[in-house]
Design a protein around this motif. Sequence first.
Motif, PDB file in Angstrom:
ATOM      1  N   MET A   1       9.687  39.675 -22.593  1.00  0.00           N
ATOM      2  CA  MET A   1       8.399  39.411 -22.490  1.00  0.00           C
ATOM      3  C   MET A   1       7.767  40.180 -20.969  1.00  0.00           C
ATOM      4  O   MET A   1       6.904  40.897 -21.266  1.00  0.00           O
ATOM      5  CB  MET A   1       7.857  37.817 -22.407  1.00  0.00           C
ATOM      6  N   VAL A   2       8.680  39.915 -19.902  1.00  0.00           N
ATOM      7  CA  VAL A   2       8.041  40.471 -18.665  1.00  0.00           C
ATOM      8  C   VAL A   2       7.911  41.938 -18.760  1.00  0.00           C
ATOM      9  O   VAL A   2       7.037  42.538 -18.415  1.00  0.00           O
ATOM     10  CB  VAL A   2       8.939  39.988 -17.655  1.00  0.00           C
ATOM     11  N   HIS A   3       9.015  42.670 -19.673  1.00  0.00           N
ATOM     12  CA  HIS A   3       9.036  44.175 -19.578  1.00  0.00           C
ATOM     13  C   HIS A   3       8.729  44.614 -20.815  1.00  0.00           C
ATOM     14  O   HIS A   3       9.223  45.756 -21.359  1.00  0.00           O
ATOM     15  CB  HIS A   3      10.579  44.371 -19.200  1.00  0.00           C
ATOM     16  N   HIS A   4       7.829  44.016 -21.573  1.00  0.00           N
ATOM     17  CA  HIS A   4       7.713  44.199 -23.051  1.00  0.00           C
ATOM     18  C   HIS A   4       6.691  45.562 -22.975  1.00  0.00           C
ATOM     19  O   HIS A   4       5.754  45.551 -22.242  1.00  0.00           O
ATOM     20  CB  HIS A   4       6.835  43.130 -23.877  1.00  0.00           C
ATOM     21  N   PRO A   5       6.853  46.565 -23.910  1.00  0.00           N
ATOM     22  CA  PRO A   5       6.046  47.842 -23.776  1.00  0.00           C
ATOM     23  C   PRO A   5       4.661  47.552 -23.908  1.00  0.00           C
ATOM     24  O   PRO A   5       3.896  48.505 -23.425  1.00  0.00           O
ATOM     25  CB  PRO A   5       6.590  48.756 -24.657  1.00  0.00           C
ATOM     26  N   GLU A   6       4.222  46.481 -24.677  1.00  0.00           N
ATOM     27  CA  GLU A   6       2.707  46.327 -24.825  1.00  0.00           C
ATOM     28  C   GLU A   6       2.065  45.453 -23.771  1.00  0.00           C
ATOM     29  O   GLU A   6       0.890  44.830 -23.909  1.00  0.00           O
ATOM     30  CB  GLU A   6       2.845  45.639 -26.020  1.00  0.00           C
ATOM     31  N   ARG A   7       2.884  45.089 -22.494  1.00  0.00           N
ATOM     32  CA  ARG A   7       1.963  44.484 -21.420  1.00  0.00           C
ATOM     33  C   ARG A   7       1.075  45.229 -20.899  1.00  0.00           C
ATOM     34  O   ARG A   7       0.803  46.557 -20.863  1.00  0.00           O
ATOM     35  CB  ARG A   7       3.115  44.312 -20.235  1.00  0.00           C
ATOM     36  N   LEU A   8      -0.155  44.483 -20.746  1.00  0.00           N
ATOM     37  CA  LEU A   8      -1.324  45.297 -19.977  1.00  0.00           C
ATOM     38  C   LEU A   8      -0.932  45.653 -18.772  1.00  0.00           C
ATOM     39  O   LEU A   8      -0.697  44.680 -18.073  1.00  0.00           O
ATOM     40  CB  LEU A   8      -2.691  44.216 -20.082  1.00  0.00           C
ATOM     41  N   MET A   9      -1.268  46.951 -18.153  1.00  0.00           N
ATOM     42  CA  MET A   9      -0.771  47.114 -16.917  1.00  0.00           C
ATOM     43  C   MET A   9      -1.885  47.680 -15.872  1.00  0.00           C
ATOM     44  O   MET A   9      -1.695  48.077 -14.868  1.00  0.00           O
ATOM     45  CB  MET A   9       0.329  48.439 -17.161  1.00  0.00           C
ATOM     46  N   TYR A  10      -3.092  47.900 -16.632  1.00  0.00           N
ATOM     47  CA  TYR A  10      -4.082  48.380 -15.630  1.00  0.00           C
ATOM     48  C   TYR A  10      -5.465  47.855 -16.318  1.00  0.00           C
ATOM     49  O   TYR A  10      -5.544  47.623 -17.489  1.00  0.00           O
ATOM     50  CB  TYR A  10      -4.167  50.146 -15.745  1.00  0.00           C
ATOM     51  N   PRO A  11      -6.438  47.798 -15.372  1.00  0.00           N
ATOM     52  CA  PRO A  11      -7.977  47.137 -15.979  1.00  0.00           C
ATOM     53  C   PRO A  11      -8.480  48.222 -17.002  1.00  0.00           C
ATOM     54  O   PRO A  11      -8.187  49.456 -16.928  1.00  0.00           O
ATOM     55  CB  PRO A  11      -8.767  47.236 -14.698  1.00  0.00           C
ATOM     56  N   GLN A  12      -9.152  47.571 -18.044  1.00  0.00           N
ATOM     57  CA  GLN A  12      -9.565  48.511 -19.100  1.00  0.00           C
ATOM     58  C   GLN A  12     -10.959  47.852 -19.242  1.00  0.00           C
ATOM     59  O   GLN A  12     -11.368  46.527 -19.300  1.00  0.00           O
ATOM     60  CB  GLN A  12      -8.821  48.517 -20.358  1.00  0.00           C
ATOM     61  N   LYS A  13     -11.992  48.510 -20.057  1.00  0.00           N
ATOM     62  CA  LYS A  13     -13.322  48.122 -20.514  1.00  0.00           C
ATOM     63  C   LYS A  13     -13.462  48.497 -22.108  1.00  0.00           C
ATOM     64  O   LYS A  13     -12.713  49.694 -22.313  1.00  0.00           O
ATOM     65  CB  LYS A  13     -14.391  49.077 -19.755  1.00  0.00           C
ATOM     66  N   ARG A  14     -13.923  48.028 -22.613  1.00  0.00           N
ATOM     67  CA  ARG A  14     -14.313  48.131 -24.085  1.00  0.00           C
ATOM     68  C   ARG A  14     -15.194  49.175 -24.621  1.00  0.00           C
ATOM     69  O   ARG A  14     -16.233  49.644 -23.631  1.00  0.00           O
ATOM     70  CB  ARG A  14     -15.097  46.854 -24.745  1.00  0.00           C
ATOM     71  N   ILE A  15     -14.654  50.096 -25.236  1.00  0.00           N
ATOM     72  CA  ILE A  15     -15.331  51.302 -25.759  1.00  0.00           C
ATOM     73  C   ILE A  15     -15.632  51.386 -27.344  1.00  0.00           C
ATOM     74  O   ILE A  15     -16.275  52.056 -27.752  1.00  0.00           O
ATOM     75  CB  ILE A  15     -14.487  52.750 -25.286  1.00  0.00           C
ATOM     76  N   GLY A  16     -15.137  50.320 -27.813  1.00  0.00           N
ATOM     77  CA  GLY A  16     -15.447  50.077 -29.333  1.00  0.00           C
ATOM     78  C   GLY A  16     -15.999  48.907 -29.774  1.00  0.00           C
ATOM     79  O   GLY A  16     -16.662  48.384 -28.480  1.00  0.00           O
ATOM     80  N   ALA A  17     -16.143  48.709 -30.952  1.00  0.00           N
ATOM     81  CA  ALA A  17     -16.690  47.382 -31.404  1.00  0.00           C
ATOM     82  C   ALA A  17     -16.052  46.135 -30.925  1.00  0.00           C
ATOM     83  O   ALA A  17     -14.816  46.245 -30.902  1.00  0.00           O
ATOM     84  CB  ALA A  17     -17.110  47.441 -32.852  1.00  0.00           C
ATOM     85  N   LYS A  18     -16.875  45.006 -30.764  1.00  0.00           N
ATOM     86  CA  LYS A  18     -15.925  43.904 -30.183  1.00  0.00           C
ATOM     87  C   LYS A  18     -14.945  43.514 -31.443  1.00  0.00           C
ATOM     88  O   LYS A  18     -15.388  43.350 -32.640  1.00  0.00           O
ATOM     89  CB  LYS A  18     -16.747  42.648 -29.967  1.00  0.00           C
TER      90      LYS A  18
END
Length: 739
Positions: A65-82
């Motif tokens: 879990m800790v090293h899962h490749p899908e971990r969020l690693m940086y801030p992001q903002k939405r660019i698509g629909a909710k």
Amino acid sequence: MTAGETSRAGGEVRIVRASATFDCGGRCPLRLHVKDNRIVRVEGDDAPEPDQLRTCLRCRAYRQMVHHPERLMYPQKRIGAKGEGKFARISWDEALETLAGELKRVKETHGPESIFLATGGGYLAGLHNPGLAAARLLNQFGGFTTHYGNISSEGAVWASLTTYGSVMVGHSRDDLMNSKLIILWGWDPARMISGTNTMYHLVRAKENGAKVISIDPRYHDTAVVLADEWIPIRPGTDTAVMAAMAQVMIRENLHDQAFLDKYTVGFDKFADYVLGREDGLEKTPAWAAEISGVAAETIERLAREYAATKPAALMDCQGPARSAMGEQYNRCAATLCAMTGNVGRPGGSAGGGLMGIPVAHMFRMPGIPPGKNPVEMKGPKIKGTLDIRDRVVMRVHINKIFDAILEGKKGGYPADIKLVWSMCNNYLNQTGNSNKAARALKKLEYLAVNELFMTPQARYADLLLPVTSAAERSDLTRPWPSGPYYIFINRALEPLGECKSDLDIAAELAERLGIKDFKPFSDEEYLRMFMDQDPEMAAQIKDFEKFKKEGVHRVRLPEPIVAFKEQIDEIEKNPFPTPSGKIEIYSQRVADMNHPLCPPIPKYMRTPEDRFDPLAEKYPLQLLTPHPKNRVHSELYKVEWLREVEPHRVWINPVDAEARGVRNGDEVYVFNDRGRVAITAWVTERIIPGVVCIFEGAWYSPDQNGVDRGACANTLTNDAYSGGGASVLNTALVQVEKA
């Protein structure tokens, strides 16, 4: 090896004493082998018998879990629909400035009550507890609206406080060695780790000669391993069987009248109910058999065996309590415990569902107090449940968060919610009626989410803030419910990617909101202060450095802890913390509320979506949503190792499967008016006819036609709650058809 020791085999490897902080019911000491800022191996506790605290498969897969490749690693903002899940990377400066700006905008335009803080149980430790950090920040900013109640245990909490005036109704697990009979009523600790070493102690108790009986609609894993007898029962009917057991005990004079006279109030009124003097309907085993599917002869035999076997532990848990009959089930269990004189006795039990002991318990976690909420201070008081603690002010029941977003003040909720700051939870997935939750999040003006993964709820965010795991923080934690020990979590890793702790996020946001000195001390300084200022810890732990080095402090008990032993030994000097000073089978506090959903004595009552609801003609199967063994709610869902352990399937009895043309391994639809999920069928006699089971926590994933391909159980459950506040996640009717 201790924290900081190394092994030269294969290079420099540190072994760090730590723990995961999952809300699984355990709190396991771990030894994390770390090389180049990466966990390369996980080992459990290395203490010898009988002290060893055994970890389960969840923590064994912790590094995945800790090293899962899908971990969020940086801030992001939405660019698509909710809900579409399309985001773009941004800097922390932009992320924090954006969130600060949105908080200021909503406060100035709509008032601070339109800011909603949603916190949860995804991280159970003291310092980095996100709920405390964010609440403290928002209190200094002007206040906020939030939720109340506990998805897992609110019905049990209400029942225990009503009956005993305390939630510390459990015995330490070693006391099971004193039991001659153990009744597992709706309890499957092999999956739901109800105390790290619970299964170990249950096995020892069985080896010591205790008889184990399991009462459940499923022949679950614990029953397979331990039970001498499995008594199948229809969901939502437990209280009827308990009332019938009480009727047998009274008719045959098997109850402990001397105990009841000395330690309880209101038994006469309960007796009037079960004997039919109150309403003209005697609660006989034949009456309960018709309701529950448990044979009258079985109910009679169980009542006699439980009354005659001394001591006996009736272990009611929180599965049946997460239902429309939640608090009635736990109150009736506690009444049976009193009727048999097992309360306050070694080897017995008090019921109440919570099983907590007053030493090193999670409920008493140290932390930085959040202070008073200005929004709640001004009121008005809004009580959605019959809260005997009179504590709910300007809050939303946890199973109604999304209703509150959709309806606001017009729907009777305390605020028109415009902005939600969410952390340590995945409530779209984990509260009732996920499709309604998705509609609410689409309507919401702004959603900021602190997260490790792109969860179903995170997909609806406007702003994503990546947070550290427990392996990237130093902290203190405690077990629940059975302890007793304390854990020091040594930070094993430097924060991965650009992740920050929730506390550090709050501190950096405070600067942008004009709040000074939000975090004046270092993490270690705070942890030392917690130990010094917490009377329980200060009495137990004298050497901070030793505790930190060893990672765990075990409390040495001269004898097992027995709930309410002091009251039973000398009630004149140690009354129960209830208005009467006794066990309240009849509660005047509840009577004064005069509400039909919460009678002053425990009763069996018909509820919406029980098996007798006319809706059963359309949706004839009752749905259970138990805890999985390969996840902690929706955490760890992405870990492939754990998904291989047990595929996500719907349990269905061969009788029900054959009637629908369903074979083992077929894809089926499970559906009702709230939603439809696609899932593989497991045809098994380990569940009774008329009932299906989908384990909670699988991730909500609707396709373009609205079919939830992730098969989240809460796509099907209701977002209602019982009179005492229990989320009714095990009271739902569904139909199954072949896909």
